[in-house]
Scaffold this active site. Structure first.
Site, PDB file in Angstrom:
ATOM      1  N   PHE A   1       0.763  -1.358   0.173  1.00 56.00           N
ATOM      2  CA  PHE A   1       0.088  -0.029   0.095  1.00 56.00           C
ATOM      3  C   PHE A   1       1.015   1.331   0.088  1.00 56.00           C
ATOM      4  O   PHE A   1       1.325   1.424   1.118  1.00 56.00           O
ATOM      5  CB  PHE A   1      -0.815  -0.084   1.272  1.00 56.00           C
ATOM      6  CG  PHE A   1      -1.498   1.042   1.547  1.00 56.00           C
ATOM      7  CD1 PHE A   1      -2.836   1.247   1.228  1.00 56.00           C
ATOM      8  CD2 PHE A   1      -1.186   2.162   2.397  1.00 56.00           C
ATOM      9  CE1 PHE A   1      -3.830   2.179   1.601  1.00 56.00           C
ATOM     10  CE2 PHE A   1      -1.940   3.206   2.707  1.00 56.00           C
ATOM     11  CZ  PHE A   1      -3.378   3.111   2.237  1.00 56.00           C
TER      12      PHE A   1
ATOM     13  N   ARG B   1      10.671 -15.055  39.836  1.00 54.41           N
ATOM     14  CA  ARG B   1      11.919 -14.217  40.115  1.00 54.41           C
ATOM     15  C   ARG B   1      11.793 -13.850  41.767  1.00 54.41           C
ATOM     16  O   ARG B   1      10.816 -13.187  42.152  1.00 54.41           O
ATOM     17  CB  ARG B   1      12.053 -13.064  39.408  1.00 54.41           C
ATOM     18  CG  ARG B   1      12.931 -12.044  39.796  1.00 54.41           C
ATOM     19  CD  ARG B   1      14.354 -12.361  39.323  1.00 54.41           C
ATOM     20  NE  ARG B   1      15.137 -11.357  39.525  1.00 54.41           N
ATOM     21  CZ  ARG B   1      16.383 -11.219  40.694  1.00 54.41           C
ATOM     22  NH1 ARG B   1      16.376 -12.092  41.343  1.00 54.41           N
ATOM     23  NH2 ARG B   1      17.033 -10.165  40.619  1.00 54.41           N
TER      24      ARG B   1
ATOM     25  N   SER C   1      -0.476   9.182  16.845  1.00 57.86           N
ATOM     26  CA  SER C   1      -1.433   9.778  17.888  1.00 57.86           C
ATOM     27  C   SER C   1      -2.143  11.045  17.767  1.00 57.86           C
ATOM     28  O   SER C   1      -3.149  11.287  18.220  1.00 57.86           O
ATOM     29  CB  SER C   1      -0.737   9.527  19.281  1.00 57.86           C
ATOM     30  OG  SER C   1      -0.383   8.372  19.515  1.00 57.86           O
TER      31      SER C   1
ATOM     32  N   ILE D   1       9.663  -4.102  35.192  1.00 63.88           N
ATOM     33  CA  ILE D   1       9.481  -5.369  36.322  1.00 63.88           C
ATOM     34  C   ILE D   1      10.510  -6.284  35.992  1.00 63.88           C
ATOM     35  O   ILE D   1      10.980  -7.038  36.928  1.00 63.88           O
ATOM     36  CB  ILE D   1       7.966  -6.007  35.939  1.00 63.88           C
ATOM     37  CG1 ILE D   1       6.924  -4.981  36.384  1.00 63.88           C
ATOM     38  CG2 ILE D   1       7.912  -7.458  36.549  1.00 63.88           C
ATOM     39  CD1 ILE D   1       5.682  -5.610  35.924  1.00 63.88           C
TER      40      ILE D   1
ATOM     41  N   PRO E   1       8.423  10.521   1.279  1.00 68.78           N
ATOM     42  CA  PRO E   1       9.506  10.871   2.111  1.00 68.78           C
ATOM     43  C   PRO E   1       9.179  12.377   2.728  1.00 68.78           C
ATOM     44  O   PRO E   1       9.493  12.808   3.568  1.00 68.78           O
ATOM     45  CB  PRO E   1      10.652  11.139   1.063  1.00 68.78           C
ATOM     46  CG  PRO E   1      10.389  10.194  -0.009  1.00 68.78           C
ATOM     47  CD  PRO E   1       9.124  10.107  -0.250  1.00 68.78           C
TER      48      PRO E   1
ATOM     49  N   ILE F   1       7.203   1.663   3.067  1.00 71.30           N
ATOM     50  CA  ILE F   1       5.960   0.726   2.547  1.00 71.30           C
ATOM     51  C   ILE F   1       6.268  -0.707   3.229  1.00 71.30           C
ATOM     52  O   ILE F   1       7.275  -1.551   2.866  1.00 71.30           O
ATOM     53  CB  ILE F   1       5.876   0.887   1.174  1.00 71.30           C
ATOM     54  CG1 ILE F   1       5.759   2.357   0.753  1.00 71.30           C
ATOM     55  CG2 ILE F   1       4.860  -0.113   0.572  1.00 71.30           C
ATOM     56  CD1 ILE F   1       4.702   3.082   1.433  1.00 71.30           C
ATOM     57  N   THR F   2       5.297  -1.303   3.714  1.00 68.34           N
ATOM     58  CA  THR F   2       5.304  -2.531   4.110  1.00 68.34           C
ATOM     59  C   THR F   2       5.060  -3.657   2.977  1.00 68.34           C
ATOM     60  O   THR F   2       3.975  -3.474   2.343  1.00 68.34           O
ATOM     61  CB  THR F   2       4.358  -3.028   5.336  1.00 68.34           C
ATOM     62  OG1 THR F   2       4.652  -1.990   6.391  1.00 68.34           O
ATOM     63  CG2 THR F   2       4.520  -4.172   5.867  1.00 68.34           C
TER      64      THR F   2
ATOM     65  N   LEU G   1       1.185   4.843   0.059  1.00 64.49           N
ATOM     66  CA  LEU G   1       0.615   6.019   0.271  1.00 64.49           C
ATOM     67  C   LEU G   1       1.817   7.161   0.748  1.00 64.49           C
ATOM     68  O   LEU G   1       1.678   8.188   0.252  1.00 64.49           O
ATOM     69  CB  LEU G   1      -0.389   5.974   1.616  1.00 64.49           C
ATOM     70  CG  LEU G   1      -1.135   7.269   1.688  1.00 64.49           C
ATOM     71  CD1 LEU G   1      -1.966   7.893   0.778  1.00 64.49           C
ATOM     72  CD2 LEU G   1      -1.919   6.997   2.849  1.00 64.49           C
TER      73      LEU G   1
ATOM     74  N   GLU H   1      -0.184   3.893  10.315  1.00 59.66           N
ATOM     75  CA  GLU H   1      -1.701   4.195   9.968  1.00 59.66           C
ATOM     76  C   GLU H   1      -2.350   5.329  10.803  1.00 59.66           C
ATOM     77  O   GLU H   1      -3.455   5.229  11.274  1.00 59.66           O
ATOM     78  CB  GLU H   1      -2.525   2.947  10.193  1.00 59.66           C
ATOM     79  CG  GLU H   1      -2.016   1.709   9.074  1.00 59.66           C
ATOM     80  CD  GLU H   1      -2.708   0.500   9.326  1.00 59.66           C
ATOM     81  OE1 GLU H   1      -3.921   0.737   9.043  1.00 59.66           O
ATOM     82  OE2 GLU H   1      -2.090  -0.444   8.910  1.00 59.66           O
TER      83      GLU H   1
END
Length: 342
Positions: free
Chosen positions: A84, A227, A325, A296, A89, A118-119, A86, A322
């Site tokens: 995809f 632990r 935030s 932790i 740069p 692009i994936t 879109l 995608e």
């Protein structure tokens, strides 16, 4: 080989039409699969999420019967992957600033420009990439570019902070020619098409984030019971126990928001607001969860071979891909009727 096995299990075809080899299921089922795979490996989770939501979905939703017949059977069976194109740069969140151009020359589109991040665009089994390009000064269209097309150049893979097993490349189009019938959907409507596709993808990314948060909870709970420090398991101390309690709350809240949005999608109801809320909360909860999990684990969590260290590296992109935030907050604010400027 892992992608092929996922295809054999029907994962890439979960929400799509049976006539093309899909499972005929619903979007919620796909989100469950993405969550569960992301609970183990975020790279494979995003491979499934991008392969379905960004690769298959545009063709399934906007493609002509001929395009569907050509591409979907192999994509739904995961014999091939689609990308995809879109982001550019100089155009990420401001996707409307697309500079890539496609000019009509007889029976062909001639594409020039570049895409970034692009994936699934450069794997050995990538068959096609849908790209946005300006077909006029004022319009953006979507065009399918088959892998191996002359002038379609896949750049070297990025070296990334996380998602190390996910394929990510920059793309260059240098007088790349494809037939005019490779136009996807209506000319000039490509930008709006991809905005709608991204709404679906935001819910799926939220599911990926839920899987990551759940993994942090799982690993932290196990570590806290095995632990020992100061004569007993660290889980008996409030400093640790309260972190794990917070992990549980964040994970459950993210899951409920995600599957509410998925249920709205399956019911055919508007999802823009719910998708933005789910993506925003789940992705930020996932980032916070990894920091808590590493804390932790202590020094062990800082080691590369620690599962929570890998999740820590993988988490940040969930707040970016995608729709950042900031973009989700913009969508939510506007959905509330606020006259928010960019």
């Amino acid at each position: 080989d892992v992608v092929h096995k996922m295809g054999d299990q029907g994962l890439f075809g979960l929400p799509f039409d049976v006539q093309y080899g899909g499972q005929g299921g619903d979007f919620t089922s796909l989100c469950v699969a993405i969550e569960e795979i992301g609970r183990v490996d975020q790279s494979m989770g995003i491979t499934l999420e991008a392969g379905t939501g960004l690769g298959i979905n545009p063709i399934h939703t906007y493609g002509t019967p001929e395009q569907k017949e050509r591409w979907l059977p192999d994509l739904l069976a995961a014999r091939s992957l689609a990308g995809f194109g879109l982001t550019e740069p100089d155009g990420g969140s401001d996707a409307g600033a697309t500079k890539t151009r496609a000019e009509r020359d007889g029976n062909e589109w001639v594409i020039n420009g570049s895409k970034a991040f692009i994936t699934n665009a450069g794997t050995d089994i990538t068959s096609v990439v849908a790209v946005t390009a300006r077909t006029d000064r004022q319009e953006i269209s979507s065009i399918l570019v088959p892998a191996g097309t002359t002038g379609f150049i896949v750049e070297a893979p990025y070296r990334k902070l996380g998602w190390h097993a996910s394929d990510t490349h920059g793309l260059v189009f240098d007088d790349c020619r494809v037939p005019v019938d490779h136009l996807l959907g209506t000319q000039g409507k490509g930008f709006n098409q991809f905005l709608a596709i991204l709404d679906d993808g935001r819910i799926a990314i939220a599911a990926l984030a839920v899987g990551l948060a759940q993994a942090c909870l799982d690993h932290s709970l196990e570590y806290a019971t095995t632990r020992e420090a100061f004569g007993g398991p660290i889980g008996r101390y409030q400093a640790t126990a309260f972190k794990i309690a917070d992990l549980q709350v964040m994970t459950e809240a993210a899951r409920l928001l995600t599957y509410k949005a998925a249920a709205l999608k399956d019911a055919g109801r508007p999802i823009k607001q719910a998708a933005a809320i789910a993506k925003l909360y789940a992705s930020e909860a996932a980032v916070k969860a990894t920091g808590m999990a590493v804390q932790i684990f202590g020094g062990a969590g800082f080691m590369d071979d620690s599962p929570v260290a890998r999740f820590y590296r993988d988490a940040k992109i969930l707040e970016i891909g995608e729709g950042t935030s900031e973009i989700q907050r913009l969508v939510i604010s506007r959905g509330l009727g606020l006259p928010v400027e960019r």
